[in-house]
Design a protein around this motif. Structure first.
Motif, PDB file in Angstrom:
ATOM      1  N   LEU A  55       0.765  -1.227   0.057  1.00 24.82           N
ATOM      2  CA  LEU A  55      -0.111   0.096  -0.050  1.00 24.82           C
ATOM      3  C   LEU A  55       0.901   1.399   0.144  1.00 24.82           C
ATOM      4  N   ASP A  56       0.525   2.352  -0.616  1.00 25.43           N
ATOM      5  CA  ASP A  56       1.051   3.596  -0.672  1.00 25.43           C
ATOM      6  C   ASP A  56       0.989   4.248   0.453  1.00 25.43           C
ATOM      7  N   ILE A  57       2.242   4.359   1.440  1.00 23.92           N
ATOM      8  CA  ILE A  57       2.262   4.860   2.841  1.00 23.92           C
ATOM      9  C   ILE A  57       2.069   6.360   2.465  1.00 23.92           C
ATOM     10  N   ARG A  58       2.159   6.862   1.582  1.00 21.73           N
ATOM     11  CA  ARG A  58       2.016   8.359   1.337  1.00 21.73           C
ATOM     12  C   ARG A  58       0.662   8.865   1.105  1.00 21.73           C
ATOM     13  N   SER A  59      -0.245   7.917   0.985  1.00 20.83           N
ATOM     14  CA  SER A  59      -1.555   8.229   0.655  1.00 20.83           C
ATOM     15  C   SER A  59      -2.291   9.000   1.444  1.00 20.83           C
ATOM     16  N   GLY A  60      -3.140   9.878   1.095  1.00 23.90           N
ATOM     17  CA  GLY A  60      -3.922  10.540   2.126  1.00 23.90           C
ATOM     18  C   GLY A  60      -4.795  10.003   3.067  1.00 23.90           C
ATOM     19  N   ALA A  61      -5.206   8.761   2.359  1.00 22.24           N
ATOM     20  CA  ALA A  61      -6.321   7.817   3.196  1.00 22.24           C
ATOM     21  C   ALA A  61      -5.357   7.085   4.567  1.00 22.24           C
ATOM     22  N   LEU A  62      -4.324   6.810   4.095  1.00 22.68           N
ATOM     23  CA  LEU A  62      -3.474   6.286   5.191  1.00 22.68           C
ATOM     24  C   LEU A  62      -2.809   7.159   6.196  1.00 22.68           C
ATOM     25  N   THR A  63      -2.749   8.347   5.845  1.00 19.02           N
ATOM     26  CA  THR A  63      -2.309   9.561   6.748  1.00 19.02           C
ATOM     27  C   THR A  63      -3.231   9.867   7.529  1.00 19.02           C
ATOM     28  N   VAL A  64      -4.729   9.920   7.074  1.00 19.73           N
ATOM     29  CA  VAL A  64      -5.720  10.129   7.985  1.00 19.73           C
ATOM     30  C   VAL A  64      -5.886   9.140   8.889  1.00 19.73           C
ATOM     31  N   LEU A  65      -5.805   7.672   8.424  1.00 21.13           N
ATOM     32  CA  LEU A  65      -6.108   6.642   9.169  1.00 21.13           C
ATOM     33  C   LEU A  65      -5.155   6.590  10.409  1.00 21.13           C
ATOM     34  N   SER A  66      -3.764   7.008  10.113  1.00 21.91           N
ATOM     35  CA  SER A  66      -2.805   6.887  11.193  1.00 21.91           C
ATOM     36  C   SER A  66      -3.147   7.758  12.478  1.00 21.91           C
ATOM     37  N   GLN A  67      -4.238   8.707  12.189  1.00 20.48           N
ATOM     38  CA  GLN A  67      -4.523   9.311  13.330  1.00 20.48           C
ATOM     39  C   GLN A  67      -5.785   8.983  14.101  1.00 20.48           C
ATOM     40  N   VAL A  68      -6.392   7.951  13.572  1.00 17.03           N
ATOM     41  CA  VAL A  68      -7.337   7.228  14.289  1.00 17.03           C
ATOM     42  C   VAL A  68      -6.747   6.374  15.508  1.00 17.03           C
ATOM     43  N   PRO A  69      -7.363   6.792  16.647  1.00 13.16           N
ATOM     44  CA  PRO A  69      -6.686   5.770  17.854  1.00 13.16           C
ATOM     45  C   PRO A  69      -6.582   4.819  17.829  1.00 13.16           C
ATOM     46  N   PHE A  70      -7.645   3.841  17.338  1.00 13.16           N
ATOM     47  CA  PHE A  70      -7.801   2.262  17.517  1.00 13.16           C
ATOM     48  C   PHE A  70      -6.852   1.609  16.571  1.00 13.16           C
ATOM     49  N   VAL A  71      -6.294   2.442  15.354  1.00 15.74           N
ATOM     50  CA  VAL A  71      -5.414   1.960  14.480  1.00 15.74           C
ATOM     51  C   VAL A  71      -3.974   2.478  14.588  1.00 15.74           C
ATOM     52  N   SER A  72      -3.973   3.864  15.188  1.00 12.71           N
ATOM     53  CA  SER A  72      -2.704   4.714  15.193  1.00 12.71           C
ATOM     54  C   SER A  72      -1.582   3.966  15.826  1.00 12.71           C
ATOM     55  N   PRO A  73      -1.517   3.307  16.657  1.00 16.46           N
ATOM     56  CA  PRO A  73      -0.339   2.806  17.410  1.00 16.46           C
ATOM     57  C   PRO A  73       0.405   1.582  16.270  1.00 16.46           C
ATOM     58  N   PHE A  74      -0.375   1.300  15.276  1.00 19.22           N
ATOM     59  CA  PHE A  74       0.293   0.279  14.251  1.00 19.22           C
ATOM     60  C   PHE A  74       0.544   1.266  12.929  1.00 19.22           C
ATOM     61  N   MET A  75      -0.123   2.022  12.606  1.00 13.13           N
ATOM     62  CA  MET A  75       0.059   2.742  11.217  1.00 13.13           C
ATOM     63  C   MET A  75       1.185   4.050  11.785  1.00 13.13           C
ATOM     64  N   MET A  76       1.328   4.679  13.219  1.00 13.09           N
ATOM     65  CA  MET A  76       2.408   5.694  12.918  1.00 13.09           C
ATOM     66  C   MET A  76       3.633   5.074  13.021  1.00 13.09           C
ATOM     67  N   LEU A  77       3.950   3.945  13.528  1.00 12.39           N
ATOM     68  CA  LEU A  77       5.176   3.239  13.408  1.00 12.39           C
ATOM     69  C   LEU A  77       5.642   2.974  12.083  1.00 12.39           C
ATOM     70  N   SER A  78       4.552   2.560  11.246  1.00 15.63           N
ATOM     71  CA  SER A  78       5.108   2.179   9.909  1.00 15.63           C
ATOM     72  C   SER A  78       5.484   3.683   9.159  1.00 15.63           C
ATOM     73  N   ARG A  79       4.641   4.701   9.458  1.00 11.96           N
ATOM     74  CA  ARG A  79       4.961   5.816   8.814  1.00 11.96           C
ATOM     75  C   ARG A  79       6.292   6.585   9.282  1.00 11.96           C
ATOM     76  N   ILE A  80       6.630   6.384  10.631  1.00 10.60           N
ATOM     77  CA  ILE A  80       7.527   6.856  11.343  1.00 10.60           C
ATOM     78  C   ILE A  80       9.002   6.170  10.590  1.00 10.60           C
ATOM     79  N   THR A  81       8.855   4.942  10.644  1.00 12.28           N
ATOM     80  CA  THR A  81       9.990   4.106   9.897  1.00 12.28           C
ATOM     81  C   THR A  81      10.119   4.535   8.562  1.00 12.28           C
ATOM     82  N   ALA A  82       9.105   4.855   7.833  1.00 17.29           N
ATOM     83  CA  ALA A  82       9.343   5.147   6.438  1.00 17.29           C
ATOM     84  C   ALA A  82       9.890   6.695   6.299  1.00 17.29           C
ATOM     85  N   GLY A  83       9.971   7.164   7.071  1.00 17.58           N
ATOM     86  CA  GLY A  83      10.146   8.791   7.500  1.00 17.58           C
ATOM     87  C   GLY A  83       9.183   9.738   6.737  1.00 17.58           C
ATOM     88  N   GLU A  84       7.885   9.429   6.733  1.00 11.86           N
ATOM     89  CA  GLU A  84       6.956   9.966   6.270  1.00 11.86           C
ATOM     90  C   GLU A  84       6.182  10.739   7.170  1.00 11.86           C
TER      91      GLU A  84
END
Length: 214
Positions: free
Chosen positions: A156-185
């Motif tokens: 999945l494109d980690i730069r997409s707007g949908a994943l950026t928004v999803l990374s702020q949703v509390p129930f999934v942000s613990p997973f999503m934000m680590l992936s984005r931080i690791t990718a430097g995004e």
């Protein structure tokens, strides 16, 4: 790196969350709770259950986190002592900051789900019904974990707007934000916002869970 950290948080939530729910049901079925309620409030009982099981989880979590930080800061000395050489190959991009983010999101993610698992356990009186009542939390955590894994592996494109928004949703942000931080995004303000949203959601979930537990 993102895959391994996300997987560790996911396992921690599922494994220890189910322990909490099972513990609550066991207390109800054995009538222990009726006795304990004479000496403690429902909120204190729930907090004790979450912190007790959570303490076990966090000890293991802290051991992993501490080992990683020691390996990063003292990798030369550790390599010399263990391997007899002055260098060791650590995962590329691994840093103390990333490990601290792993610790922060792991703890907050666990606390959020732990209080919900405790509330879910209070809804049933038999061990056989626990899996059914915790299924919604399981589905949400599995979905967040899978999306984070697909993003960290490039499916999945980690730069997409949908994943950026999803990374702020509390129930999934613990997973999503680590992936984005690791990718430097992930920008610093995004990390701060996601942590703030997690904290607010934990407080709200704690209030709801306490009332349901009572």
């Amino acid at each position: 790196r993102g895959f391994g950290m996300t997987f560790r948080i996911f396992v921690q939530i599922i494994l220890y969350g189910n322990w909490i729910a099972m513990g609550v049901v066991e207390e109800k079925s054995s009538r222990v709770m009726e006795v304990i309620l004479n000496a403690a409030t429902p909120f204190q009982l729930m907090a004790g259950k979450v912190l007790g099981v959570g303490g076990v989880a966090l000890v293991q979590y802290g051991a992993i986190l501490g080992t990683g930080i020691v390996a990063l800061l003292l990798q030369g000395q550790v390599a010399t002592f263990v391997l007899g050489s002055g260098s060791v190959d650590l995962p590329q991009g691994l840093s103390v900051e990333l490990l601290l983010a792993f610790g922060l999101y792991g703890i907050l993610g666990f606390l959020l789900y732990a209080v919900l698992y405790a509330a879910a356990g209070s809804l049933v009186s038999r061990q056989e019904d626990v899996n059914q009542v915790v299924m919604p939390m399981t589905f949400v955590s599995v979905a967040g974990y899978m999306v984070a894994v697909y993003a960290s592996t490039g499916l999945l494109d980690i730069r997409s707007g949908a994943l950026t928004v999803l990374s702020q949703v509390p129930f999934v942000s613990p997973f999503m934000m680590l992936s984005r931080i690791t990718a430097g995004e992930a920008q610093l303000w995004e990390v701060v916002l996601s942590v703030a949203l997690l904290l607010v959601t934990i407080v709200v979930a704690l209030w709801i869970a306490a009332r349901r537990y009572q």
